[in-house]
Design a protein around this motif. Structure first.
Motif, PDB file in Angstrom:
ATOM      1  N   PRO A  43      25.064  33.709  45.116  1.00 36.71           N
ATOM      2  CA  PRO A  43      24.135  34.504  45.927  1.00 36.71           C
ATOM      3  C   PRO A  43      24.462  35.991  45.886  1.00 36.71           C
ATOM      4  CG  PRO A  43      25.735  33.397  47.321  1.00 36.71           C
ATOM      5  CD  PRO A  43      25.963  32.877  45.932  1.00 36.71           C
ATOM      6  N   ILE A  44      23.589  36.775  46.481  1.00 36.03           N
ATOM      7  CA  ILE A  44      23.813  38.217  46.575  1.00 36.03           C
ATOM      8  C   ILE A  44      25.121  38.471  47.307  1.00 36.03           C
ATOM      9  CG2 ILE A  44      22.916  40.351  47.592  1.00 36.03           C
ATOM     10  CD1 ILE A  44      20.100  39.162  47.172  1.00 36.03           C
ATOM     11  N   SER A  45      25.873  39.419  46.828  1.00 37.70           N
ATOM     12  CA  SER A  45      27.190  39.709  47.408  1.00 37.70           C
ATOM     13  C   SER A  45      27.070  40.238  48.831  1.00 37.70           C
ATOM     14  CB  SER A  45      27.925  40.728  46.539  1.00 37.70           C
ATOM     15  OG  SER A  45      28.153  40.234  45.236  1.00 37.70           O
ATOM     16  N   LEU A  50      33.167  41.547  48.743  1.00 40.77           N
ATOM     17  CA  LEU A  50      33.867  42.803  48.445  1.00 40.77           C
ATOM     18  C   LEU A  50      35.313  42.759  48.925  1.00 40.77           C
ATOM     19  CD1 LEU A  50      33.654  45.666  47.315  1.00 40.77           C
ATOM     20  CD2 LEU A  50      32.885  46.422  49.579  1.00 40.77           C
ATOM     21  N   LYS A  51      35.527  42.166  50.090  1.00 45.00           N
ATOM     22  CA  LYS A  51      36.884  42.054  50.636  1.00 45.00           C
ATOM     23  C   LYS A  51      37.771  41.209  49.722  1.00 45.00           C
ATOM     24  CE  LYS A  51      39.398  40.488  54.768  1.00 45.00           C
ATOM     25  NZ  LYS A  51      39.248  39.880  56.120  1.00 45.00           N
ATOM     26  N   HIS A  52      37.247  40.070  49.260  1.00 46.01           N
ATOM     27  CA  HIS A  52      38.021  39.225  48.341  1.00 46.01           C
ATOM     28  C   HIS A  52      38.320  39.972  47.044  1.00 46.01           C
ATOM     29  CE1 HIS A  52      38.063  35.649  50.735  1.00 46.01           C
ATOM     30  NE2 HIS A  52      36.758  35.427  50.677  1.00 46.01           N
ATOM     31  N   GLY A  53      37.324  40.687  46.536  1.00 50.31           N
ATOM     32  CA  GLY A  53      37.525  41.427  45.298  1.00 50.31           C
ATOM     33  C   GLY A  53      38.572  42.507  45.435  1.00 50.31           C
ATOM     34  N   ARG A  54      38.526  43.240  46.516  1.00 48.24           N
ATOM     35  CA  ARG A  54      39.515  44.293  46.756  1.00 48.24           C
ATOM     36  C   ARG A  54      40.916  43.719  46.944  1.00 48.24           C
ATOM     37  NH1 ARG A  54      36.191  48.102  51.104  1.00 48.24           N
ATOM     38  NH2 ARG A  54      35.190  49.485  49.543  1.00 48.24           N
ATOM     39  N   GLY A  55      40.966  42.515  47.542  1.00 50.51           N
ATOM     40  CA  GLY A  55      42.261  41.911  47.817  1.00 50.51           C
ATOM     41  C   GLY A  55      43.015  41.453  46.572  1.00 50.51           C
ATOM     42  N   LYS A  56      42.296  41.291  45.460  1.00 48.77           N
ATOM     43  CA  LYS A  56      42.936  40.798  44.235  1.00 48.77           C
ATOM     44  C   LYS A  56      42.935  41.846  43.115  1.00 48.77           C
ATOM     45  CE  LYS A  56      43.820  36.568  45.700  1.00 48.77           C
ATOM     46  NZ  LYS A  56      43.513  36.782  47.127  1.00 48.77           N
ATOM     47  N   THR A  57      42.609  43.086  43.465  1.00 46.87           N
ATOM     48  CA  THR A  57      42.594  44.160  42.467  1.00 46.87           C
ATOM     49  C   THR A  57      43.307  45.377  43.043  1.00 46.87           C
ATOM     50  OG1 THR A  57      40.492  45.053  43.275  1.00 46.87           O
ATOM     51  CG2 THR A  57      40.364  43.352  41.568  1.00 46.87           C
ATOM     52  N   MET A  65      33.293  44.617  38.671  1.00 43.28           N
ATOM     53  CA  MET A  65      34.440  43.719  38.525  1.00 43.28           C
ATOM     54  C   MET A  65      34.870  43.172  39.876  1.00 43.28           C
ATOM     55  SD  MET A  65      38.185  44.292  36.779  1.00 43.28           S
ATOM     56  CE  MET A  65      37.643  44.062  35.086  1.00 43.28           C
ATOM     57  N   LEU A  66      34.900  44.031  40.888  1.00 46.25           N
ATOM     58  CA  LEU A  66      35.286  43.584  42.228  1.00 46.25           C
ATOM     59  C   LEU A  66      34.333  42.514  42.756  1.00 46.25           C
ATOM     60  CD1 LEU A  66      37.080  46.152  42.058  1.00 46.25           C
ATOM     61  CD2 LEU A  66      36.523  46.577  44.451  1.00 46.25           C
ATOM     62  N   LEU A  67      33.036  42.698  42.513  1.00 47.55           N
ATOM     63  CA  LEU A  67      32.054  41.758  43.051  1.00 47.55           C
ATOM     64  C   LEU A  67      32.051  40.437  42.297  1.00 47.55           C
ATOM     65  CD1 LEU A  67      29.029  44.127  43.829  1.00 47.55           C
ATOM     66  CD2 LEU A  67      30.849  43.347  45.355  1.00 47.55           C
ATOM     67  N   VAL A  68      32.268  40.472  40.981  1.00 47.00           N
ATOM     68  CA  VAL A  68      32.343  39.224  40.215  1.00 47.00           C
ATOM     69  C   VAL A  68      33.558  38.415  40.664  1.00 47.00           C
ATOM     70  CG1 VAL A  68      32.737  38.226  37.939  1.00 47.00           C
ATOM     71  CG2 VAL A  68      31.066  40.048  38.216  1.00 47.00           C
ATOM     72  N   ARG A 103      37.141  39.007  31.399  1.00 46.24           N
ATOM     73  CA  ARG A 103      37.721  37.669  31.225  1.00 46.24           C
ATOM     74  C   ARG A 103      39.230  37.731  31.187  1.00 46.24           C
ATOM     75  NH1 ARG A 103      35.473  36.474  25.096  1.00 46.24           N
ATOM     76  NH2 ARG A 103      36.131  38.442  24.183  1.00 46.24           N
ATOM     77  N   ILE A 104      39.786  38.811  30.606  1.00 49.41           N
ATOM     78  CA  ILE A 104      41.247  38.960  30.543  1.00 49.41           C
ATOM     79  C   ILE A 104      41.806  39.160  31.939  1.00 49.41           C
ATOM     80  CG2 ILE A 104      43.130  40.376  29.639  1.00 49.41           C
ATOM     81  CD1 ILE A 104      41.222  41.103  27.310  1.00 49.41           C
ATOM     82  N   PHE A 105      41.193  40.060  32.697  1.00 47.25           N
ATOM     83  CA  PHE A 105      41.654  40.335  34.056  1.00 47.25           C
ATOM     84  C   PHE A 105      41.540  39.089  34.930  1.00 47.25           C
ATOM     85  CE2 PHE A 105      41.559  41.762  38.377  1.00 47.25           C
ATOM     86  CZ  PHE A 105      42.356  42.897  38.418  1.00 47.25           C
ATOM     87  N   ILE A 106      40.405  38.403  34.836  1.00 53.40           N
ATOM     88  CA  ILE A 106      40.198  37.210  35.664  1.00 53.40           C
ATOM     89  C   ILE A 106      41.190  36.115  35.302  1.00 53.40           C
ATOM     90  CG2 ILE A 106      38.564  35.336  36.170  1.00 53.40           C
ATOM     91  CD1 ILE A 106      36.316  37.425  35.876  1.00 53.40           C
ATOM     92  N   ARG A 107      41.435  35.929  34.011  1.00 55.85           N
ATOM     93  CA  ARG A 107      42.396  34.916  33.573  1.00 55.85           C
ATOM     94  C   ARG A 107      43.774  35.191  34.168  1.00 55.85           C
ATOM     95  NH1 ARG A 107      43.249  35.598  27.611  1.00 55.85           N
ATOM     96  NH2 ARG A 107      44.737  37.163  28.369  1.00 55.85           N
TER      97      ARG A 107
END
Length: 339
Positions: A43-45, A50-57, A65-68, A103-107
């Motif tokens: 669904p739409i972010s 955004l919080k989850h994305g920021r927490g892992k970057t 990238m943060l939203l994916v 894909r590299i970052f996510i892996r």
């Protein structure tokens, strides 16, 4: 992970499709479902994503990238069923663009945080995102073409409808019908009925009387409702019809780069023939979709011409500068001067 090999059609496998335009992602998920794959359009972010994305970057990465990453993690934490194996559908691109690093970052992120049984499937821009068979290639392009047009139609409804809420209700019902039609392989038949129903929406003014504003920029951000932060809705209240640059344009750009020797493609006769056929089919689908939906009176008929678009920017940015900068400048100039 359990190091177990599973088919994409396995009942315990779910394919997650990042949101990149609500209708486009949903219709693409339906194409996968037709192939027997359990696909879910994310669904739409929102702020949780955004919080989850920021927490892992490091938070220095680009917003897409943060939203994916955040969308993937929200599904893992909130919606994942026991024993469910996840596959993230992640298109890739060469060059300086962040897509080449997703894909590299996510892996590495999955490994670091011990998130198990999550894989990725990537298609490359160099072969025009082919690789899952002819049926998928044709139907996914049809989904992209229809999704691009539906995006523009929704923006027309917001600005032009006498009752925007009722118009958007009709829009949503028709998108749901198209989702079902894609699963059954009857999308074009349904599209004709959808165009007829859209044409019944009462309008305050006609499309040829509309004032247009174009949204250009990075391909993900311009199409993502969360990233735009309500910009289209605010403009619609002032009766501006917004046009967002289409996803189709990026795929056509791949052929443009091959034609102008901007990267090395296979010169084998069979591969060149395949590319020619792919381009021909894609353009015919685009034309067929737009000929139907223009009858809704909410969409203007305009076919994408990358040579014409890029001609507006090559005197500013050389075409050898690969990626979106030249396209964005070209689109802005093309829409301002030619449209």
């Amino acid at each position: 992970s359990k190091k177990e090999e599973l088919s994409l059609t396995d009942d315990n496998v779910t394919l997650l499709i990042p949101n990149m335009g609500d209708a486009s992602s949903r219709l693409l998920a339906s194409v996968f479902k037709r192939m027997g794959i359990n696909a879910v359009a994310m669904p739409i972010s929102d702020m949780e994503v955004l919080k989850h994305g920021r927490g892992k970057t490091t938070c220095k990465e680009c917003l897409p990238m943060l939203l994916v990453i955040g969308g993937l993690l929200k599904y893992v934490y909130n919606h994942r069923k026991e024993g469910e194996n996840l596959v993230l559908f992640m298109p890739a691109a060469a060059g300086y663009c962040r897509m080449g690093q997703y894909r590299i970052f996510i892996r590495e992120m999955l490994k670091k945080h011990n998130i198990k049984d999550v894989a990725q499937i990537s298609l490359e821009n160099e072969n025009r995102y082919a690789g899952l068979g002819t049926t998928f290639t044709i139907e996914s392009w049809r989904a992209v073409a229809i999704g691009d047009c539906l995006k523009d139609i929704r923006n027309s409804i917001r600005a032009m409808a006498v009752d925007p809420d009722e118009g958007l209700r009709i829009y949503e019902e028709e998108v749901q019908k198209l989702e079902k039609a894609f699963v059954k392989g009857k999308a074009m038949k349904q599209l004709k009925e959808t165009a007829k129903r859209f044409s019944t929406i009462a309008r305050k003014f006609n499309l040829d009387q509309a004032r247009f504003i174009g949204i250009m920029g990075e391909i993900f951000v311009r199409r993502d409702a969360f990233s735009r932060q309500g910009l289209i809705e605010r403009l619609a209240k002032e009766e501006f019809v917004v046009r967002v640059s289409p996803l189709m344009e990026w795929v056509y750009y791949m052929e443009y780069m091959i034609k102008h020797n901007l990267f090395e493609a296979s010169n084998k006769l069979g591969d060149k023939f395949d590319r020619w056929i792919a381009d021909l089919v894609q353009r015919r689908i685009e034309k067929a979709v737009k000929k139907i939906l223009v009858k809704s009176d909410l969409l203007e008929y305009s076919l994408i011409d990358l040579d014409k678009t890029m001609a507006h920017s090559t005197h500013i940015l050389p075409k050898e500068l690969k990626g979106e900068p030249g396209m964005m400048v070209g689109m802005a100039m093309h829409d301002s001067i030619d449209r």
